[in-house]
Design a protein around this motif. Structure first.
Motif, mmCIF file in Angstrom:
data_model
loop_
_atom_site.group_PDB
_atom_site.id
_atom_site.type_symbol
_atom_site.label_atom_id
_atom_site.label_comp_id
_atom_site.label_asym_id
_atom_site.label_seq_id
_atom_site.Cartn_x
_atom_site.Cartn_y
_atom_site.Cartn_z
ATOM 1 N N ALA A 109 0.825 -1.214 0.000
ATOM 2 C CA ALA A 109 0.000 0.000 0.000
ATOM 3 C C ALA A 109 0.857 1.261 0.000
ATOM 4 N N MET A 110 1.843 1.327 0.886
ATOM 5 C CA MET A 110 2.673 2.537 0.987
ATOM 6 C C MET A 110 3.395 2.844 -0.324
ATOM 7 N N PRO A 111 4.190 1.907 -0.886
ATOM 8 C CA PRO A 111 4.896 2.259 -2.115
ATOM 9 C C PRO A 111 3.964 2.531 -3.300
ATOM 10 N N PHE A 112 2.816 1.856 -3.336
ATOM 11 C CA PHE A 112 1.888 2.122 -4.431
ATOM 12 C C PHE A 112 1.440 3.581 -4.373
ATOM 13 N N ILE A 113 1.038 3.990 -3.156
ATOM 14 C CA ILE A 113 0.595 5.372 -2.957
ATOM 15 C C ILE A 113 1.756 6.339 -3.220
ATOM 16 N N ILE A 114 2.924 6.024 -2.647
ATOM 17 C CA ILE A 114 4.075 6.926 -2.808
ATOM 18 C C ILE A 114 4.509 6.966 -4.266
ATOM 19 N N GLY A 115 4.396 5.830 -4.963
ATOM 20 C CA GLY A 115 4.730 5.812 -6.386
ATOM 21 C C GLY A 115 3.810 6.736 -7.172
ATOM 22 N N LEU A 116 2.494 6.614 -6.923
ATOM 23 C CA LEU A 116 1.559 7.481 -7.643
ATOM 24 C C LEU A 116 1.823 8.941 -7.312
ATOM 25 N N MET A 117 2.115 9.217 -6.031
ATOM 26 C CA MET A 117 2.315 10.624 -5.683
ATOM 27 C C MET A 117 3.615 11.145 -6.287
ATOM 28 N N ASN A 118 4.618 10.288 -6.413
ATOM 29 C CA ASN A 118 5.860 10.702 -7.067
ATOM 30 C C ASN A 118 5.608 11.102 -8.513
ATOM 31 N N ILE A 119 4.820 10.278 -9.192
ATOM 32 C CA ILE A 119 4.587 10.557 -10.599
ATOM 33 C C ILE A 119 3.698 11.787 -10.774
ATOM 34 N N VAL A 120 2.672 11.885 -9.945
ATOM 35 C CA VAL A 120 1.608 12.839 -10.244
ATOM 36 C C VAL A 120 1.798 14.209 -9.601
ATOM 37 N N ILE A 411 -11.526 -8.381 11.012
ATOM 38 C CA ILE A 411 -10.798 -8.689 9.777
ATOM 39 C C ILE A 411 -11.601 -8.202 8.569
ATOM 40 N N ALA A 412 -12.906 -8.512 8.592
ATOM 41 C CA ALA A 412 -13.759 -8.083 7.482
ATOM 42 C C ALA A 412 -13.762 -6.565 7.391
ATOM 43 N N HIS A 413 -13.916 -5.902 8.539
ATOM 44 C CA HIS A 413 -13.969 -4.434 8.537
ATOM 45 C C HIS A 413 -12.720 -3.832 7.896
ATOM 46 N N LEU A 418 -9.530 -1.096 3.762
ATOM 47 C CA LEU A 418 -8.210 -1.021 3.117
ATOM 48 C C LEU A 418 -8.246 -1.486 1.667
ATOM 49 N N ILE A 419 -9.029 -2.499 1.348
ATOM 50 C CA ILE A 419 -9.095 -2.941 -0.050
ATOM 51 C C ILE A 419 -10.008 -2.017 -0.840
ATOM 52 N N ALA A 420 -11.245 -1.823 -0.331
ATOM 53 C CA ALA A 420 -12.159 -0.952 -1.079
ATOM 54 C C ALA A 420 -11.647 0.476 -1.095
#
Lengths: 648, 354
Positions: A109-120, A411-413, A418-420
Motif C-alpha cells: 500500500a505505501m509504495p503504491f501510494i508513494i509511487g503514484l504521488m511521485n509521478i503525479v 478482519i472483514a472491517h 483497506l481494499i475498497a
C-alpha cells in the motif's frame, strides 16, 4: 545462530521458493547481459533522480509485493478452507499472516501510494521535479532495500511470526528466539526512514514549488491529500522509528523496555505501535480519497462538489487520526472513562468521512458519467467503503467492541476499508495515470475483467467474514474444529480469494498485453482531464513543462482548455531549464544500509559496522559534493518538445 | 446435522451459480466514447444492457448474501447474536441499536448512488449535455454534516452508558463470586480462591450469579472471550484485569483466547459450564474430596509451553504465586518462590481457605 539454521529448511514450499528465486535472478542477469542492458539499467534507473522514474519503480515494487502478499493470503485461505487442514503447520501459518500484514501495509500500500504521488504531484502542481530529487532517490532505495531485507527472511533465517503488530512480550526474546522479529525491526526501520524523508520532501515540494497562481485552495484534491498525508507521516513515523529502535535494543542488546521482567512494560509497545499505526492507516487512505476525487470529477466531467468541505474534512480526519489509537485495544482494561473518550473520538471520524462520501455522490449528480475502468474502481469504492465504514463505527463503540475485537468481524472491517479504499484507489490510479507513466493506455476490456473479478471476489471473500466473527472465529487461528459450523462460510471466502487472485493475473496480463498492443496516447490527455498533469506529453519529457504553466483556478488545465484551447508554449518563451544530476550514491548507500541491517539481524556486528561505515562515507561525500545540476539549452528543449509532441 | 450440511451445500451452490452466471452473462460492453478520440477495436456496439444486467446481478448477490447466511442455519451458531446472559445481552442490544442506524446509512447512500449512476450516465441522447460548473451547496453540506453528528450522538450515549455499566455486576442483589484466570502457553488456569480449588481448560460457574474473572497471564498477552456470555478482555503478564460475566441458565459455553499468543494459540479453548446453585456446590465439594493437590513442581510442568488436557486440583497456585503482581517471575516463565508476595496476596483479601 548455527550455520545449519541460516537457510530455512524442511518445507517443500520453501524449497520451491528457493528454486524460483535462483531461477529469477539467473533469468534477470541473463536478459540484462544478453541484451547489453546493464549500462541502461544503471544510467536510466538505478541512478535516476527523476520523480517519474522513481514513481514507476515504486509501483513495480508495489505490484511485486502485492503478488507476494497475495500468495500469502491465498495460502492462508487454502489452510482455512476446511477444518483441521494439514496444508500449513501452525508455525508456517503464523509466519505467513505476519508477513501478509506487514507486506501489504508497508511494502504494498505505501509504495503504491508513494509511487503514484511521485509521478503525479510534481506534474499536478506544475513543477519540474520534487524539492530534493537526490533525497527522493535515497527514499526509494531505502524503501527498496528495506523491503528486500524483509522478504529474504522467508528463505534465510526465518520470517517474523508475532503478527504485523508484533505485540510484546510475544515478539521479545523471551518468546521469539529466531531472527524473524529482528528482520521485522530492522527492515521496517530502514524503509521507515525512507518514508519519513518522502514525507518531508513532498511537504516542501507542495508548499514551495507550486506553479504561479496555484494558491493552496486551487490545488488539485490529490495534491491536497498528499500534503496532509505528508504532515501525518512527519508526525507519525518518528514514533515508529523510536518504537522499532527500542524493539531492536530489546532484541539485540537485551534491554528491557517491553519485556516482562525487570520493569519492562509490554503495553508501552502496543501504545507506541498504534500511535503510529492509526495515523498510518490514514496515510494510506487519504491519498486514496484524493485519487477517487480526481477520477470521479474527471469521468463525471464535472468539478468536484464541495471542494472546501473536502479540504476541511481531510484536515479534520488527519487531526482526529492522532487521538483515536486506544480503540485498537479497548479490551486492555484502561477503564470506562478512557474507553468512552476514545470511542467518541473514533466515531467522530465518521462525520468528515460521511461529508466526503456525500460530496463524491453529488459530484456524480448532474454529471455525464463515463464508465472507464478507473471510474469503475472509483465508483465501486463508494458502496464497499461505506460497508467498511459503518462496521468501523460499530467497532468504535467500546462496549460492543468487546464482542468484535480480534474476531473475523474486525478482519472483514479493515479489509473492507483497506481494499475498497486503498487497493481500489491504487488500481483506479494505475489505470487513470498509466498513459501518463508509459504513453499507452491499459486495455479497457481486460481492465474491466480485472475489476469485476476482483470486486466480486473481494465481496465474496470478506463479506462472510463479518458473520464468522459474530460466530466467534478469531483472527490468526491456523485451524479450527469441524463442530463449530464455520466451514461453509470459510469455503465461500476461499472462493472469493481465488477470484481476486484471477483478477490480479488478468491485471498482470493486461500490463503485458497493453505494452505490446495497447493504444498509444498521442494527445497527452486521453481522458479529457482537468488538472495540469494532462497538459504534458504522455510520457512527459523529463523536465515536465517546457515553461511553467500559470494557474487561474481549481482544475487548471480544464480552464486552460476552455479559455485558450489548451496549454500552448511559444518557442520564444523558452529559457534554459535547470535540472538535477543523476547520482549513484543513493543506491549504494542503501546497499550499505541493507548490509548493515543484515548484520544487525544476525548480530554479526562486524558486518553491521562495515555497512554503517559506508553509510557515513556516503553522508560525508554528499556533504562536500559540489554539484548544482545542469542546464538544458533552449535548442535542446525545442528538439525534445517537437519529438514529444510527435509522439515518441 | 444432515439438514445443516444440505443447507450449507445449497448456500455454496447458490452463491457459485449467481457468480458464474454473472460472469458469463456479462458481455463487457461500454458506451461509445466519442469525445475522447480513442477506441479499442474489440469494443463493439452501444448496448448498455450488459452493465445494467451486471449491476442488478451484483445487487442480487449483495442482498441475497445475508439471507442465505440466515438460511444456512447459522443464527444459533452465531454466538455474539445469541446472548446467554445479561452482559452479552447488553452488548447485543447495543449492537442491534447500531445496526439499525448503519442500515439506514447504507440505504441512503446506496439509493443515491444507484439513482445518480442511472440518471447521469453518458448516453447518446445527452451527447451535447454540458454538466454545470457547480462548486457546492452550503445547505446540503450542512445537512449531511448534521445528520452524521446526530447519529454519532445517538450511538455515543448508549455506548458510554454500557461501557460504564459493564464494569459493575449486572445483578445487584446477588453476591458475585471471584475466579482468578491465568493464561499460559497455551492453556487456561482457573483458580477459585474462596473454595480453594483449581481447574485447567474448563470452568464451572453458578447460573444467575455474577462472576468476577480476574485475568492475568504468564507470558504473551491473551484475550479471555466467551461470546455467548459477553465480550472479552486481555489477560496480561504482571497485570490484573477484571471481566464480569453472568449466565442466565445452566449450559455449556465455548470460550477461547482472542489474542494471538504464539504457535498453538488456536487451541486455547475452554468450556464454561454454568450450573444451578446446588449443582455448583455439589461439584465443588466433589472436587475438594476427590481432586489431587497441586504442588509447585506440577504447576511448573503445567506452565511449560504446550497443550494440556483438562485438570482439576483441590488447592490453587495462588498460594505461592500470583502472576498479576508485576515481575513476579523470571522471563523464562518459571515461577519464583516469593513469600512476600504470598503474604501480600493474603492481605489483599484473597482467602485461601487453609
Amino acid at each position: 545462530m548455527k550455520w545449519s539454521e541460516f537457510f530455512v529448511t524442511g518445507e517443500p514450499l520453501i524449497y520451491a521458493a528457493d528454486v524460483a528465486i535462483v531461477l529469477t535472478i539467473i533469468g534477470i542477469v541473463f536478459v540484462l547481459t544478453y541484451f547489453k542492458k546493464w549500462k541502461w539499467l544503471w544510467n536510466e534507473w538505478l541512478t535516476t533522480v527523476d520523480h517519474k522514474k522513481i514513481g514507476v519503480m515504486y509501483i513495480i515494487c508495489a505490484v511485486l509485493m502485492l503478488f507476494r502478499g497475495g500468495v500469502d493470503a491465498l495460502l492462508m485461505r487454502a489452510q482455512l478452507t476446511a477444518p483441521n487442514m494439514k496444508f500449513l503447520d501452525a508455525q508456517h501459518y503464523n509466519e505467513i499472516f505476519t508477513t501478509h500484514g506487514t507486506i501489504m501495509i508497508l511494502f504494498m500500500a505505501m509504495p503504491f501510494i508513494i509511487g503514484l504521488m511521485n509521478i503525479v504531484v510534481p506534474l499536478q502542481i506544475g513543477a519540474r521535479d520534487v524539492a530534493f530529487p537526490y533525497l527522493n532517490a535515497l527514499s526509494f532505495w531505502l524503501f527498496f532495500f528495506g523491503a528486500m531485507l524483509f522478504n529474504i527472511s522467508f528463505v534465510i533465517g526465518g520470517s517474523p511470526d508475532a503478527g504485523w503488530t508484533a505485540y510484546f512480550p510475544l515478539a521479545g526474546n523471551e518468546f521469539s528466539h529466531g531472527v524473524g522479529n529482528n528482520y521485522y525491526a530492522v527492515a521496517l526501520q530502514i524503509s521507515g526512514i525512507g518514508t519519513l524523508m518522502t514525507g518531508i520532501n513532498f511537504l516542501v515540494t507542495i508548499l514551495k514549488m507550486r506553479a504561479p497562481g496555484m494558491t493552496l485552495m486551487r490545488m488539485p484534491m490529490f495534491t491536497w491529500t498528499i500534503l496532509i498525508t505528508c504532515v501525518l507521516i512527519i508526525f507519525a513515523f518518528p514514533v515508529l522509528t523510536v518504537a522499532l529502535a527500542l524493539m531492536t535494543f530489546d532484541r539485540l542488546f537485551d534491554t528491557q523496555f517491553f519485556t516482562m521482567a525487570n520493569g519492562g512494560m509490554s503495553m508501552l509497545w502496543a501504545n507506541l505501535f498504534w500511535i503510529w499505526g492509526h495515523p498510518e492507516v490514514y496515510i494510506v487512505i487519504l491519498p486514496a480519497f484524493g485519487i477517487f476525487s480526481e477520477v470521479v470529477s474527471t469521468f463525471a466531467q464535472k468539478r468536484l462538489f464541495g471542494y472546501k468541505a473536502m479540504v476541511g474534512s481531510i484536515v479534520g480526519i488527519a487531526f482526529l487520526s492522532f487521538i483515536v489509537w486506544v480503540h485498537h485495544f479497548f479490551t486492555m482494561g484502561a477503564g470506562p472513562a478512557v474507553n468512552s473518550a476514545f470511542s467518541i473520538t473514533t466515531m467522530a471520524i465518521a462525520i468528515p468521512t460521511g461529508v466526503k462520501i456525500f460530496n463524491w455522490l453529488f459530484t456524480l449528480r448532474k454529471g455525464k458519467i463515463r464508465f472507464t475502468t478507473a471510474m469503475l474502481w472509483s465508483l465501486a469504492f463508494i458502496p464497499n467503503f461505506v460497508i467498511g465504514g459503518v462496521t468501523g463505527v460499530m467497532l468504535a463503540m467500546a462496549a460492543a467492541d468487546y464482542q468484535y475485537h480480534n474476531s473475523y468481524f474486525l478482519i472483514a472491517h479493515f479489509h473492507y476499508v483497506l481494499i475498497a479504499g486503498t487497493v481500489f484507489a491504487c488500481f483506479a490510479g494505475l489505470h487513470y495515470w498509466y498513459p501518463k507513466m508509459f504513453g499507452h493506455i491499459l486495455n479497457e476490456r481486460l481492465g474491466k475483467w480485472t475489476f469485476w473479478l476482483f470486486m466480486i471476489g473481494f465481496n465474496i471473500c470478506f463479506f462472510p467474514m463479518y458473520f464468522l466473527g459474530l460466530m466467534g472465529m478469531t483472527r490468526r487461528m491456523y485451524t479450527y474444529s469441524a463442530g463449530l459450523g464455520w466451514t461453509p462460510l470459510n469455503v465461500v471466502a476461499t472462493v472469493g480469494a481465488v477470484l481476486m487472485g484471477i483478477g490480479f493475473i488478468v491485471l498482470c496480463y493486461n500490463i503485458y498485453y497493453s505494452a505490446r498492443y495497447g493504444e498509444r496516447d498521442m494527445t497527452g490527455d486521453p481522458w479529457n482531464g482537468r488538472t495540469l498533469e494532462w497538459a504534458t506529453a504522455s510520457p512527459p519529457v523529463h523536465y515536465n513543462f517546457p515553461v511553467t504553466p500559470v494557474v487561474e483556478d481549481v482544475d487548471a488545465y480544464w480552464v486552460m482548455k476552455k479559455k485558450y484551447g489548451g496549454f500552448h508554449v511559444k518557442e520564444e518563451d523558452l529559457k534554459p531549464i535547470h535540472m538535477p544530476s543523476n547520482s549513484g550514491r543513493p543506491f549504494w548507500m542503501s546497499v550499505a544500509f541493507f548490509v548493515a541491517g543484515f548484520g544487525l539481524v544476525f548480530k554479526w556486528f562486524a558486518l553491521a559496522i562495515v555497512g554503517a561505515l559506508f553509510i557515513v562515507i556516503g553522508l560525508i561525500l554528499r556533504s562536500f559534493e559540489d554539484d548544482d545540476g545542469y542546464h538544458i539549452p533552449v535548442d535542446e528543449i525545442k528538439r525534445m518538445e517537437r519529438a514529444a509532441r510527435k509522439g515518441a | 446435522m444432515i439438514e445443516q450440511f444440505v443447507t450449507n451445500v445449497l448456500l455454496i451452490y447458490e452463491l457459485l451459480r449467481v457468480l458464474v452466471s454473472n460472469i458469463f452473462n456479462f458481455d463487457m460492453v461500454e458506451n461509445k466514447q466519442r469525445n475522447i478520440g480513442w477506441k479499442t477495436p474489440w469494443i463493439s456496439g452501444t448496448d448498455k444492457g450488459g452493465y445494467r444486467a451486471m449491476k442488478q446481478a451484483i445487487w442480487r448477490v449483495m442482498l441475497a448474501l445475508p439471507f442465505l447466511l440466515l438460511l444456512g442455519g447459522c443464527v444459533e451458531r452465531t454466538a455474539v447474536l445469541n446472548p446467554q446472559g445479561p452482559v452479552a445481552r447488553m452488548q447485543y442490544d447495543l449492537i442491534m441499536w447500531s445496526v439499525g442506524f448503519m442500515l439506514f446509512i447504507i440505504v441512503v447512500v446506496f439509493t443515491l448512488f444507484a439513482v445518480f449512476l442511472i440518471r447521469y450516465r453518458e448516453k447518446p441522447e445527452n451527447a451535447g449535455y454540458e454538466p454545470p460548473d457547480e462548486e457546492g451547496n452550503t445547505l446540503l453540506e450542512v445537512v449531511w454534516t448534521a445528520i452524521p453528528i446526530l447519529i454519532v450522538a445517538a450511538l455515543a450515549v448508549p455506548t458510554v452508558k454500557a461501557t460504564f455499566a459493564l464494569e459493575k455486576p449486572p445483578t445487584e442483589n446477588v453476591k458475585p463470586i471471584t475466579i482468578h484466570v491465568t493464561a499460559a502457553n497455551w492453556k487456561w488456569i482457573f483458580s477459585y480462591p474462596e473454595e480453594n480449588i483449581e481447574t485447567v481448560n474448563y470452568v464451572h460457574i453458578p447460573a444467575g450469579v455474577p462472576v468476577k474473572f480476574k485475568l492475568t497471564s504468564v507470558g504473551p498477552m491473551n484475550s479471555f472471550w466467551v461470546p455467548e456470555l459477553g465480550g472479552q478482555k486481555y489477560a496480561m503478564d504482571g497485570m490484573e484485569t477484571e471481566l464480569i460475566l453472568q449466565a442466565d441458565k445452566p449450559g455449556s459455553y465455548m470460550g477461547r483466547s482472542a489474542n494471538f499468543s504464539g504457535e498453538k494459540f488456536a487451541h486455547m479453548e475452554f468450556e464454561v459450564v454454568a450450573q444451578t446453585g446446588t449443582d455448583f456446590r455439589k461439584w465443588i465439594n466433589e472436587v475438594k474430596q476427590t481432586a489431587p493437590k497441586l504442588d509447585e513442581e506440577k504447576y511448573t510442568q503445567i506452565l511449560k509451553p504446550g497443550l494440556v488436557g483438562r485438570m482439576t486440583f483441590s488447592n490453587t497456585h495462588l498460594q505461592w504465586i500470583d502472576h498479576a503482581k508485576q515481575n513476579s517471575h523470571h522471563g523464562d516463565g518459571k515461577p519464583m518462590k516469593n513469600d512476600d508476595q504470598h503474604d501480600e496476596t493474603m492481605t489483599n483479601g484473597h482467602h485461601h481457605g487453609e
